[in-house]
Design an enzyme around this catalytic site. Structure first.
Site, short mmCIF file in Angstrom:
data_model
loop_
_atom_site.label_atom_id
_atom_site.label_comp_id
_atom_site.label_asym_id
_atom_site.label_seq_id
_atom_site.Cartn_x
_atom_site.Cartn_y
_atom_site.Cartn_z
N GLY A 170 0.85 -1.20 0.00
CA GLY A 170 0.00 0.00 0.00
C GLY A 170 0.87 1.23 0.00
CB SER A 225 -24.03 -7.20 -25.37
OG SER A 225 -22.84 -7.83 -24.88
N GLY A 279 -21.01 -9.80 -26.24
CA GLY A 279 -19.69 -9.66 -25.62
C GLY A 279 -19.37 -10.89 -24.77
CB VAL A 280 -16.19 -12.07 -23.20
CG1 VAL A 280 -15.71 -13.34 -22.53
CG2 VAL A 280 -15.34 -11.76 -24.41
CG HIS A 315 5.70 -5.53 -4.65
ND1 HIS A 315 4.43 -5.43 -4.13
CD2 HIS A 315 6.35 -4.41 -4.31
CE1 HIS A 315 4.31 -4.27 -3.50
NE2 HIS A 315 5.46 -3.63 -3.59
CD GLU A 339 2.70 -8.32 -5.34
OE1 GLU A 339 3.54 -9.02 -4.75
OE2 GLU A 339 2.41 -7.16 -4.98
CB CYS A 389 5.41 -4.00 0.19
SG CYS A 389 6.20 -2.43 -0.12
CE1 TYR A 390 1.25 1.13 5.69
CE2 TYR A 390 -0.44 -0.56 5.55
CZ TYR A 390 0.05 0.60 6.11
OH TYR A 390 -0.66 1.23 7.10
#
Ligand code: XMP
Length: 526
Positions: free
Chosen positions: A61, A229, A231-232, A175, A177, A88-89
């Site tokens: 954060g 619609s 859409g996916v 990090h 991730e 981290c934070y």
């Protein structure tokens, strides 16, 4: 109040302290086939316990633990007996609460670094002693909390990774991730499997099975409408609901006259003919185009289209209810809401992620229509939605289709939207799509489309002088639509698209390529 998700398998909870990477952590865990749920940083410990999570991750954060408004955890979480990983934070906060010392530093350590692992620990199992890592922190831990030992260090910090193995508390200053920490995924896997003992039971097969059962229970004998619609998200929601409740689902496909070439046909073929979904096709072209007549302002166009959609949809549901022989009750409205739309965003000043807005999708439907919501995809990230779509048998042309804005071609026609200008744009766009597909570029880019400009210019065709329209090509790469860059398409392909548009689309004599990035430009032109 934290909602307890219904997933019954192994689960981890991530407490969000406003990091721009919180969702990335959640996805990395899901990639381990373990369910992850993001909750606000101040979720009370007893609620955390109720989720049944096997471990907790404290995200990074932007704040400093000593700052006046620094987001704090409920200290009771450290007494739940659950493994905790602070990143981290999150690590600084854990250190701070458990008796360590954090020091503020004016200089941010940002970028690549090298981690030297000193002690073997579950977190670094099967990993080499030296690892490339990615840092992004200002403050750092300068004294270990009680019970902790340093596990790994960097040139700048003796406490780059710390552990209290007995309590299963771990902290990482970097990090794991992000992609810039190449072996970070394995560190996360070690936490998920070795430390927390999670099983790999989050699979799209188990998701489909469990969601179908839940939808059946929620809906009972009632009927559900869904605005399809093409859409996916709405397509996968339709396929999933159809599997769950069959004919209790009716999809409404509104042709607003602003669709791309063949769009209506593809939806009718896939859902009507292949899936045998009950599909109500509404051609509302005239209604939309009448309302749009003479409107050139982009925001007004969007508003008109959004409002008209709600009216058309409402009329369609009324008509369905009237016509239905066994007086089907349409008490539910299904929507393809995804997990990123559901996560309560933590807004901490200075955090760019907090400023990112979710997109202007059609809202307001349930409020006006007093329908209850069914949102079968609300636990999923986009890539998971695609996997579910494939497992349910949807074709690639739908599962991997490029995003298309709700207001459709209207926001790609600058100026007035008329039938003739729609015809020009639709024909040009069809050529872009077909050439992108033929050259295998279509699925490698985020979006590729044509825009019709309100500009005419002089040209020659044969011996004749022409004074015709200009098409701009917009072909961009992007991860999430928030930032984007133009694609360095081969000149031959650009040339072919241009030649075909000018030769084949009546009313166009010039094609330009848009080479602006987002920001400061946007992807769509309106
Ligand atoms: P912009 O133009 O803001 O677009 O850079 C970012 C992404 O969002 C899509 N977009 C929309 N999607 N309804 C949608 O569902 C909309 O009204 C809308 N407007 C833009 C756009 O195509 C791009 O992928």
């Amino acid at each position: 109040m934290a909602k307890t998700d219904a997933f019954h398998g192994s689960k981890l909870v991530i407490l969000d302290f406003g990091s721009q990477y919180t969702q990335v952590i959640a996805r990395r865990i899901r990639e381990c086939q373990v369910y992850s749920q993001i909750l606000r940083y101040d979720t009370p410990a007893r609620e955390l316990k109720q989720t049944g999570a096997r471990g907790i991750i404290l995200s990074g954060g932007p704040a400093s633990v000593y700052a006046k408004n620094a987001p704090q955890v409920d200290r009771e979480i450290f007494k739940l007996g659950l493994p905790i990983l602070g990143i981290c934070y999150g690590m600084q906060l854990m250190g701070f609460h458990l008796g360590g010392k954090v020091e503020h530093s004016e200089r941010r350590e940002y970028g690549a670094g090298m981690l030297h692992v000193k002690n073997s620990s579950d977190l670094f199992r099967n990993l080499p002693k030296h690892l490339d890592i990615w840092n992004s922190h200002g403050d750092k831990l300068t004294k270990l909390p009680r019970g902790f030992a340093a596990v790994a260090q960097t040139d700048n910090s003796p406490f780059a990774a710390i552990a209290d193995v007995k309590r299963k508390f771990y902290g990482l200053q970097f990090h794991p991730e992000v992609a810039h920490t190449p072996r970070g995924k394995e560190i996360i896997q070690n936490f998920v499997y070795e430390v927390c003992g999670c099983k790999m039971d989050w699979t799209m097969g188990s998701f489909i099975e469990q969601t179908c059962a839940e939808v059946r229970e929620q809906v009972g004998d009632d009927h559900v409408v869904l605005g399809l619609s093409g859409g996916v998200d709405s397509s996968v929601a339709a396929a999933l609901l159809h599997k769950a409740i069959g004919d209790q689902l009716t999809c409404i496909f509104v042709n607003n006259g602003l669709l791309r070439s063949k769009e209506a046909e593809v939806v009718q073929r896939v859902f009507g003919e292949n899936f045998h979904v009950k599909l109500k096709y509404v051609d509302a072209t005239t209604r939309f185009l009448t309302k749009l007549k003479g409107v050139a302002d982009p925001e007004r166009k969007r508003k008109i289209i959004g409002n008209e959609f709600i009216r058309v949809f409402d009329d369609a549901v009324t008509e369905l209810t009237k016509k239905s022989k066994n007086s089907a009750r349409f008490n539910f409205l299904a929507q393809g809401t995804l997990y990123p739309d559901v996560i309560e965003s933590v807004s901490i000043s200075g955090n760019p992620a907090a400023l990112i807005k979710s997109h202007h999708n059609v809202g307001g439907l349930p409020k006006k229509m007093k329908l209850k919501l069914v949102e079968p995809l609300r636990q999923l990230f986009k890539d998971e939605v695609r996997q579910v779509g494939l497992q349910l048998g949807l074709p690639n042309e739908i599962v991997y289709r490029q995003p298309f804005p709700g207001p459709g071609l209207a926001v790609r026609i600058l100026g007035d939207v008329t039938r003739e200008r729609l015809r020009i744009l639709r024909d040009a766009d069809a050529i872009v799509v077909s050439e992108m597909k033929a050259s295998d570029w279509y699925y490698r880019v985020w979006q590729s489309f044509a825009v019709l400009l309100p500009v005419r210019s002089v040209g020659v065709m044969g011996d004749e002088r022409t004074y015709e329209n200009t098409i701009a090509l917009r072909i961009v790469e992007s991860q999430d639509g928030m930032t984007a860059d133009w694609v360095r398409l081969p000149y031959e392909l650009l040339g072919k698209i241009s030649t075909r548009i000018i030769n084949e689309v009546k009313g166009v004599n010039r094609v330009c390529y848009d080479i602006s990035s987002k920001p400061p430009a946007t992807i769509e032109w309106e």
